[in-house]
Design a protein around this motif. Sequence first.
Motif, PDB file in Angstrom:
ATOM      1  N   VAL A 128       0.843  -1.194   0.000  1.00  0.00           N
ATOM      2  CA  VAL A 128       0.000   0.000   0.000  1.00  0.00           C
ATOM      3  C   VAL A 128       0.884   1.252   0.000  1.00  0.00           C
ATOM      4  O   VAL A 128       1.893   1.323   0.716  1.00  0.00           O
ATOM      5  CB  VAL A 128      -0.924  -0.018   1.234  1.00  0.00           C
ATOM      6  CG1 VAL A 128      -1.673   1.308   1.359  1.00  0.00           C
ATOM      7  CG2 VAL A 128      -1.900  -1.176   1.142  1.00  0.00           C
ATOM      8  N   ASP A 176      -2.806   5.310   5.484  1.00  0.00           N
ATOM      9  CA  ASP A 176      -2.707   3.880   5.213  1.00  0.00           C
ATOM     10  C   ASP A 176      -1.736   3.162   6.146  1.00  0.00           C
ATOM     11  O   ASP A 176      -1.625   1.934   6.089  1.00  0.00           O
ATOM     12  CB  ASP A 176      -2.265   3.646   3.758  1.00  0.00           C
ATOM     13  CG  ASP A 176      -3.367   3.987   2.767  1.00  0.00           C
ATOM     14  OD1 ASP A 176      -4.546   3.740   3.094  1.00  0.00           O
ATOM     15  OD2 ASP A 176      -3.060   4.520   1.686  1.00  0.00           O
ATOM     16  N   SER A 192       3.157  -0.814   7.157  1.00  0.00           N
ATOM     17  CA  SER A 192       2.403  -0.684   5.922  1.00  0.00           C
ATOM     18  C   SER A 192       1.720  -2.008   5.613  1.00  0.00           C
ATOM     19  O   SER A 192       2.143  -3.068   6.087  1.00  0.00           O
ATOM     20  CB  SER A 192       3.326  -0.290   4.764  1.00  0.00           C
ATOM     21  OG  SER A 192       2.600  -0.114   3.573  1.00  0.00           O
ATOM     22  N   HIS A 205      -7.631   0.833   0.120  1.00  0.00           N
ATOM     23  CA  HIS A 205      -6.539   1.807   0.249  1.00  0.00           C
ATOM     24  C   HIS A 205      -6.557   2.682  -1.006  1.00  0.00           C
ATOM     25  O   HIS A 205      -7.521   3.386  -1.251  1.00  0.00           O
ATOM     26  CB  HIS A 205      -5.210   1.071   0.418  1.00  0.00           C
ATOM     27  CG  HIS A 205      -5.162   0.205   1.643  1.00  0.00           C
ATOM     28  ND1 HIS A 205      -4.949   0.705   2.899  1.00  0.00           N
ATOM     29  CD2 HIS A 205      -5.322  -1.144   1.798  1.00  0.00           C
ATOM     30  CE1 HIS A 205      -4.965  -0.278   3.786  1.00  0.00           C
ATOM     31  NE2 HIS A 205      -5.190  -1.405   3.142  1.00  0.00           N
TER      32      HIS A 205
END
Length: 454
Positions: A109, A245, A272, A316
């Motif tokens: 992401v 995110d 992440s 996302h």
Amino acid sequence: MDKIEKPHRWTRFLRVSSRDLFVTVVPVALALSAAIWAVLHFVRPAAPSTITISTGPDGSSFQRAAERYGKAFAANGVTLKVRPSNGSLENLRRLADPDAGVDVGFVQVGVKLPDPQPGERRRELASLGTISRQPLYILVHGAAPPDRLSALAGKRLVIGPEGSGTRVLALALLKANGIEPGGPTTMLDLDDDLVGDALEQGYVDAAFLMGDSASPRVIRSIIERPGVHVLQLSQVEAYLRKFQDLDRVVIPMGAYDLAHNMPATDLDLVASSVELVARADLHPAISDLLIETMREVHGRPFLLQRAGEFPVAREHDLPLSADARRYYESGKRWLYRMLPFWAASLADRFLMVLVPLVLLLVPVFRLVPQVYAWRVRARLYRIYGSLLELERDVLDHAAEHQAGLLDRLDAIERRADALKLPVAFADQFYVLREHIGFVRRRLTTLAGERRRAL
């Protein structure tokens, strides 16, 4: 006396008029064939027997996960081709390229492609769900480790290989602190096996590690070295707010080695996520099979996650595909719960074809008999047209042209006799014969009356 043979009873009347049936049915059959072809190719094509996944470097956890995917797919009669890559950015490039031949891939992401160039074609992509969470370790050299990334300005930093998710995230975090490539800060790519020595000996000041480069075994071996520490960000909450995110991950004290209490304190890290990305037009059956396999491969508990925590339907940068959303909300479709994959795929396609086909066939089956009957009656109607035209001439010229009119009437009668009609139209044929006889009688009567009048 010569025996007079009677004509065979089927000489004039047939069970079915083959010519009319052929002319009626063939266009309908061609239209139906075209409709079936369109349904098969455009409504829902068959599930592909082979798909390609873009993973990560040779030996990476993503490649190992893809190999487990391949075994699950093979059990369902689908071949999964595994293509190694340099990381998330290369996976994303392959997925977006219509000519790359890649159907799915692992993408961290936050990794994004640059804006397309003029004339560049890109494929629409969608997420099938988040499969894991990867903490970011920032390892630093020094007796007193800093607690802010801004302190790394002007230092020598290892930020991961080109195209990797680690490099993308590291550059984004450094940029937020005013540190960018091309300035006084040196940004390097170093082989994973050399990072520990480089930090210990001071050849580099800090290293950003994620994923396979930051496995518990690797991190333990590095933080055991004198003078090497994990940077603990004092601004974790601010990073989480700025980078929506990112997640917070706490590595508990002693998680790597209880006997030696490693790490010696809780590690408060940012992390992440990684998601499985697919082309937006991925077949629904393959999408279901992938998510089911994702649950088997990524749903197990370990240090960073609980059992069943992943995969998860979390959006996302890319939208969650409609098929993935349906799967997370209600599970596999009922056909795939009841039948093996190959049988369910076949039955699913058959139903998708059958429903529109039935809707098309109902009016067709009603129309064909009407068109067939119309074609048969049309031959009778053409003779009636000639008969009506003759009758008008009879009324005007019965006396002076009787012979010619009788010849025309004989010709009409011969046309009628030559007709071959289905048995169902025998009554209409005999009515036509009666009408021909009626016109003949009328012609004779009117011709006699006019001659006497003269």
